[in-house]
Design an enzyme around this catalytic site. Structure first.
Site, PDB file in Angstrom:
ATOM      1  N   ASP A  77     -16.105 -33.289  -9.322  1.00 51.32           N
ATOM      2  CA  ASP A  77     -15.900 -34.699  -9.699  1.00 51.32           C
ATOM      3  C   ASP A  77     -15.283 -34.838 -11.086  1.00 51.32           C
ATOM      4  OD1 ASP A  77     -16.866 -35.326  -7.208  1.00 51.32           O
ATOM      5  OD2 ASP A  77     -18.810 -36.049  -7.889  1.00 51.32           O
TER       6      ASP A  77
ATOM      7  N   HIS B  67     -18.746 -30.843  -5.071  1.00 53.65           N
ATOM      8  CA  HIS B  67     -17.503 -31.073  -5.819  1.00 53.65           C
ATOM      9  C   HIS B  67     -17.784 -31.173  -7.318  1.00 53.65           C
ATOM     10  CE1 HIS B  67     -17.379 -33.074  -1.821  1.00 53.65           C
ATOM     11  NE2 HIS B  67     -16.210 -32.474  -1.722  1.00 53.65           N
TER      12      HIS B  67
ATOM     13  N   HIS C 109     -20.536 -41.824  -5.500  1.00 51.40           N
ATOM     14  CA  HIS C 109     -20.916 -41.097  -6.715  1.00 51.40           C
ATOM     15  C   HIS C 109     -20.297 -41.690  -7.978  1.00 51.40           C
ATOM     16  CE1 HIS C 109     -22.465 -36.825  -7.956  1.00 51.40           C
ATOM     17  NE2 HIS C 109     -23.003 -37.799  -8.650  1.00 51.40           N
TER      18      HIS C 109
ATOM     19  N   HIS D 106     -14.823 -41.838  -6.767  1.00 49.34           N
ATOM     20  CA  HIS D 106     -16.010 -40.964  -6.640  1.00 49.34           C
ATOM     21  C   HIS D 106     -15.687 -39.496  -6.942  1.00 49.34           C
ATOM     22  CE1 HIS D 106     -15.266 -40.629  -1.996  1.00 49.34           C
ATOM     23  NE2 HIS D 106     -14.568 -39.742  -2.648  1.00 49.34           N
TER      24      HIS D 106
ATOM     25  N   ASP E  89     -25.874 -35.230  -5.443  1.00 55.38           N
ATOM     26  CA  ASP E  89     -24.980 -35.691  -4.371  1.00 55.38           C
ATOM     27  C   ASP E  89     -25.419 -34.964  -3.097  1.00 55.38           C
ATOM     28  OD1 ASP E  89     -22.798 -35.982  -2.586  1.00 55.38           O
ATOM     29  OD2 ASP E  89     -21.385 -36.203  -4.252  1.00 55.38           O
TER      30      ASP E  89
ATOM     31  N   GLU F 130     -24.244 -40.751  -2.306  1.00 51.71           N
ATOM     32  CA  GLU F 130     -23.368 -40.386  -1.183  1.00 51.71           C
ATOM     33  C   GLU F 130     -24.108 -40.283   0.152  1.00 51.71           C
ATOM     34  OE1 GLU F 130     -20.127 -40.436  -1.235  1.00 51.71           O
ATOM     35  OE2 GLU F 130     -19.642 -40.372  -3.379  1.00 51.71           O
TER      36      GLU F 130
ATOM     37  N   ASP G 113     -23.789 -30.872  -6.589  1.00 49.61           N
ATOM     38  CA  ASP G 113     -22.717 -31.485  -5.798  1.00 49.61           C
ATOM     39  C   ASP G 113     -21.849 -30.373  -5.198  1.00 49.61           C
ATOM     40  OD1 ASP G 113     -20.397 -33.045  -5.032  1.00 49.61           O
ATOM     41  OD2 ASP G 113     -20.814 -34.459  -6.644  1.00 49.61           O
TER      42      ASP G 113
ATOM     43  N   ASP H 249     -24.007 -34.248  -0.581  1.00 51.52           N
ATOM     44  CA  ASP H 249     -23.028 -33.340   0.022  1.00 51.52           C
ATOM     45  C   ASP H 249     -23.146 -31.903  -0.504  1.00 51.52           C
ATOM     46  OD1 ASP H 249     -21.390 -33.091  -2.294  1.00 51.52           O
ATOM     47  OD2 ASP H 249     -20.016 -34.663  -1.629  1.00 51.52           O
TER      48      ASP H 249
HETATM   49 MN   LIG Z   1     -20.061 -36.153  -5.965  1.00 47.14          MN
END
Ligand SMILES: [Mn+2]
Length: 287
Positions: free
Chosen positions: A97, A95, A69, A110, A204, A256, A93, A206
């Site tokens: 980030d 997260h 990412h 990332h 992302d 990702e 995402d 994830d």
């Molecule tokens: Mn990310």
């Protein structure tokens, strides 16, 4: 993502696709001090940023595939350079980030791209700080305004990151509580009120539940279901297509996807289906 049929899926929605092929990732540089893999990262980021900028100049909509990412610091920077401060960022995402070299628990870039785009200080001294400043000088102008940043689907946010969230944060809790439709309405209202002209979406994989998308490096349980993710893409498309919508889709990262953690390329297939929904694929077509 290519093997999972990305081109055909986009063409089926009426898009014309030009594949710029892979950007060269340099061999691992010998371990130096400072931010992990910094020199190799910098080289890749430059290539990503230039390619993204060229696509925007040509009037195309860049679709940037990763990979890590951290490349989004470079792609979104190109959009900010070309399109100015009317760019809003939607970070889909698990997260936030928003870590910096001073706050990162992992040391991985990332986890830091949004912090880089917003031009946050490194929070450390010496070598790491010099590298971070070089990164910001290169990719951090103009800065992404914190109030022009939205997150969707976050569920694993570090303590220092929590204090750095100033735009719109739609967490998994909000999604559970209000559902996809109301959260997308809130996002649309927010984009309208912050004066966004261009929307960059950074997706992302994830954000998806690990049962659905296991092929990623930092999986977190409790993510979006298949149905929720598609409704999200479809409602984003509806918002973009509504008459008088003041913002347009400027570009998209899909990142990702890691085949080493995947089974039968399932994660890439799910990502391709999600992109198709974002570009207008529906069950019964246009009515
Ligand atoms: Mn990310």
């Amino acid at each position: 993502l290519r093997l999972a049929g990305l081109r055909a899926a986009l063409e089926a929605t009426g898009q014309t696709v030009r594949d710029r092929q892979d950007l060269l990732v340099p061999d691992e540089r010998p371990a130096a001090g400072g931010i992990s893999h910094f020199d190799a990262y910098f080289e890749v980021a430059e290539a990503v940023s230039e390619a993204t900028e060229r696509s925007i100049e040509e009037g195309a909509l860049p679709l940037v595939l990763g990979g890590d990412h951290s490349i989004a610091a470079a792609s979104v920077a190109a959009a900010l350079r070309r399109l100015g401060d009317g760019v809003a960022l939607l970070w889909i995402d698990a997260h936030a980030d928003l870590n910096t070299p001073g706050s990162t628990p992992s040391g991985n870039l990332h986890g830091m791209p949004v912090a880089a785009l917003q031009g946050l200080p490194s929070g450390v001294e010496e070598e790491c700080d010099a590298q971070w400043r070089r990164l910001l000088e290169h990719f951090g102008m103009p800065k992404l305004r914190p109030e022009m940043t939205a997150w969707y689907g976050i569920r694993d946010v570090d303590a220092p990151e929590r204090e750095r969230i100033h735009g719109l944060a739609i967490t998994m809790h909000d999604l559970d509580r209000y559902g996809v439709e109301r959260t997308v309405d809130r996002l649309d209202e927010w984009l309208f009120s912050c004066g966004a002209r261009h929307l960059w979406i950074s997706f992302d994989v994830d954000v998806l539940d690990p049962f659905l998308a296991p092929g990623t490096g930092t999986a977190v349980r409790g993510g979006l279901t298949y149905r929720e993710s598609h409704l999200l893409a479809e409602l984003l498309r509806e918002a973009l297509d509504q008459q008088g919508c003041p913002y347009r889709l400027a570009g998209l990262d899909v990142v990702e996807v890691n085949p080493l953690f995947d089974a039968h390329n399932e994660t890439a297939k799910v990502a391709v289906e999600w992109v198709a929904s974002l570009f207008g694929k529906t069950i019964l077509g246009k009515r």
